[in-house]
Design a protein around this motif. Structure first.
Motif, PDB file in Angstrom:
ATOM      1  N   THR A 133       1.037  -0.858   0.110  1.00  0.00           N
ATOM      2  CA  THR A 133       0.098   0.117  -0.185  1.00  0.00           C
ATOM      3  C   THR A 133       0.864   1.234  -0.350  1.00  0.00           C
ATOM      4  OG1 THR A 133      -0.532  -0.191   1.885  1.00  0.00           O
ATOM      5  CG2 THR A 133      -1.857  -1.008   0.901  1.00  0.00           C
ATOM      6  N   ASP A 134       1.405   1.230  -0.146  1.00  0.00           N
ATOM      7  CA  ASP A 134       2.409   2.174   0.767  1.00  0.00           C
ATOM      8  C   ASP A 134       3.902   2.072  -0.512  1.00  0.00           C
ATOM      9  OD1 ASP A 134       2.174   2.881   3.311  1.00  0.00           O
ATOM     10  OD2 ASP A 134       3.393   3.307   4.322  1.00  0.00           O
ATOM     11  N   ALA A 270      -2.238  -6.354  -2.025  1.00  0.00           N
ATOM     12  CA  ALA A 270      -2.570  -5.032  -1.770  1.00  0.00           C
ATOM     13  C   ALA A 270      -1.860  -3.467  -1.943  1.00  0.00           C
ATOM     14  CB  ALA A 270      -1.628  -5.202  -0.297  1.00  0.00           C
ATOM     15  N   TYR A 271      -0.862  -3.988  -3.589  1.00  0.00           N
ATOM     16  CA  TYR A 271       0.218  -2.413  -4.206  1.00  0.00           C
ATOM     17  C   TYR A 271      -2.203  -2.416  -5.032  1.00  0.00           C
ATOM     18  CZ  TYR A 271       1.743   0.161  -7.428  1.00  0.00           C
ATOM     19  OH  TYR A 271       2.752   0.728  -8.256  1.00  0.00           O
ATOM     20  N   GLN A 272      -2.546  -3.134  -5.520  1.00  0.00           N
ATOM     21  CA  GLN A 272      -3.314  -2.815  -5.829  1.00  0.00           C
ATOM     22  C   GLN A 272      -4.579  -2.659  -5.584  1.00  0.00           C
ATOM     23  OE1 GLN A 272      -3.794  -4.913 -10.264  1.00  0.00           O
ATOM     24  NE2 GLN A 272      -2.586  -6.652  -8.543  1.00  0.00           N
ATOM     25  N   LEU A 273      -4.911  -2.326  -4.452  1.00  0.00           N
ATOM     26  CA  LEU A 273      -5.936  -1.450  -3.649  1.00  0.00           C
ATOM     27  C   LEU A 273      -5.773   0.146  -4.034  1.00  0.00           C
ATOM     28  CD1 LEU A 273      -5.882  -3.983   0.088  1.00  0.00           C
ATOM     29  CD2 LEU A 273      -8.110  -4.164  -2.249  1.00  0.00           C
TER      30      LEU A 273
END
Length: 334
Positions: A133-134, A270-273
């Protein structure tokens, strides 16, 4: 008085730097300074009872002043947008770059905030989610920021064609290895012809997202640092560089293939959220690993004299080519 004989690389005195930085930044007089890493950029750690800082000295042969100014611009923009990064600190006059007249000529340095926490090599689910996410939030900034000064560009010219042209003399007695590199480079280029690259996210990449370049604190917050290689290119280059962590972890028998795949998927999800990726971007990530390893083979070649180590012996070079072959076997389907 005899003139000082020219040198191409010197190590600045930690004690002299301590005295200079205490005065320039009005640090506490008990602040200590010691050399932490002697590498691409020399890194010193300064600390007293209450505070820690990182001071990085760049080599002119590796980073020109304009590129350092661009790195400062990028980090200032990331900090301003709320991204957790180790950022440049102003001295008493407002400067963020210091200059030193070393034996080899002018060298530039920056005092950075210290990234709280520590490196975590064996990343758990919570770490992978936070990293994904970050990193995506970081890319939200780097995809739109416009820098006045230039940074390197990561494309096939700079990561495949130029490196192979520069490296050719080095492979005179290793023709089979060089033939392999040229052939796999061609395969990568042809593979990308099948991808809808105009829809790929583009902007400034860190290009070295290994766990050694981000810290987790006790509350689980993450801080990114060491943007020394930051340049413009496909944003998925950063996801590819992180995939290398699992590649080397598997080679060192520290993680199973199944767990590595599951962990990288956790990170990707998580990244693609925050930043969804196209199907082609997801497919392209592994193939950029070939460009990454060829780019760094050239980097080792270009900086051999300054590093003063055993890099670029025939044995080392063959080992690096062997890594590229293993990467192709593990991740690519040409």
């Amino acid at each position: 008085m005899q003139n000082v004989f020219p040198a191409q690389y010197s190590t600045l005195s930690a004690d002299a730097l301590k005295n200079y930085l205490i005065q320039a930044y009005q640090l506490h007089p008990t602040t200590t300074c010691r050399l932490l890493i002697r590498n691409v950029s020399d890194t010193y750690i300064l600390e007293n009872g209450e505070q820690k800082y990182i001071f990085k000295i760049y080599r002119d042969a590796h980073r020109k002043r304009s590129e350092i100014e661009a790195e400062v611009e990028l980090l200032n923009a990331l900090k301003a947008n709320g991204n957790n990064v180790s950022y440049p600190i102003n001295d008493l006059t407002g400067k963020q770059i210091q200059q030193f007249n070393a034996i080899e000529g002018l060298r530039n340095g920056i005092l950075f905030s210290f990234a709280a926490g520590k490196v975590i090599i064996d990343l758990e689910h919570k770490h992978l989610v936070k990293l994904g996410t970050d990193m995506a939030k970081l890319h939200q900034t780097t995809s739109v920021v416009q820098l006045k000064n230039t940074r390197p560009v990561f494309n096939f010219e700079t990561t495949l064609f130029e490196p192979l042209s520069s490296l050719k003399p080095h492979f005179t007695e290793m023709p089979d290895e060089f033939d392999y590199l040229t052939q796999v480079a061609d395969r990568v280029v042809k593979k990308f012809e099948s991808f809808d690259t105009p829809k790929f996210g583009h902007g400034y990449c860190h290009y070295d997202f290994f766990p050694k370049n981000f810290h987790f604190d006790e509350q689980g917050a993450i801080t990114f640092f060491d943007f020394d290689f930051a340049g413009k290119g496909f944003l998925i280059n950063d996801l590819m560089s992180f995939l290398n962590h699992f590649f080397f972890h598997q080679l060192n028998h520290l993680i199973s293939k199944e767990q590595a795949e599951a962990d990288f998927d956790t990170f990707l999800n998580a990244y693609q959220l925050i930043r969804p990726l196209t199907a082609d971007e997801l497919k392209a990530i592994p193939y950029l690993g070939i460009t990454f390893h060829i780019f760094f083979l050239k980097f080792f070649y270009d900086n051999y004299d300054d590093w003063s180590n055993a890099f670029l012996t025939p044995r080392y070079t063959k080992h690096r080519v062997g890594l590229i072959k293993k990467w192709e076997e593990m991740y690519c389907n040409f």
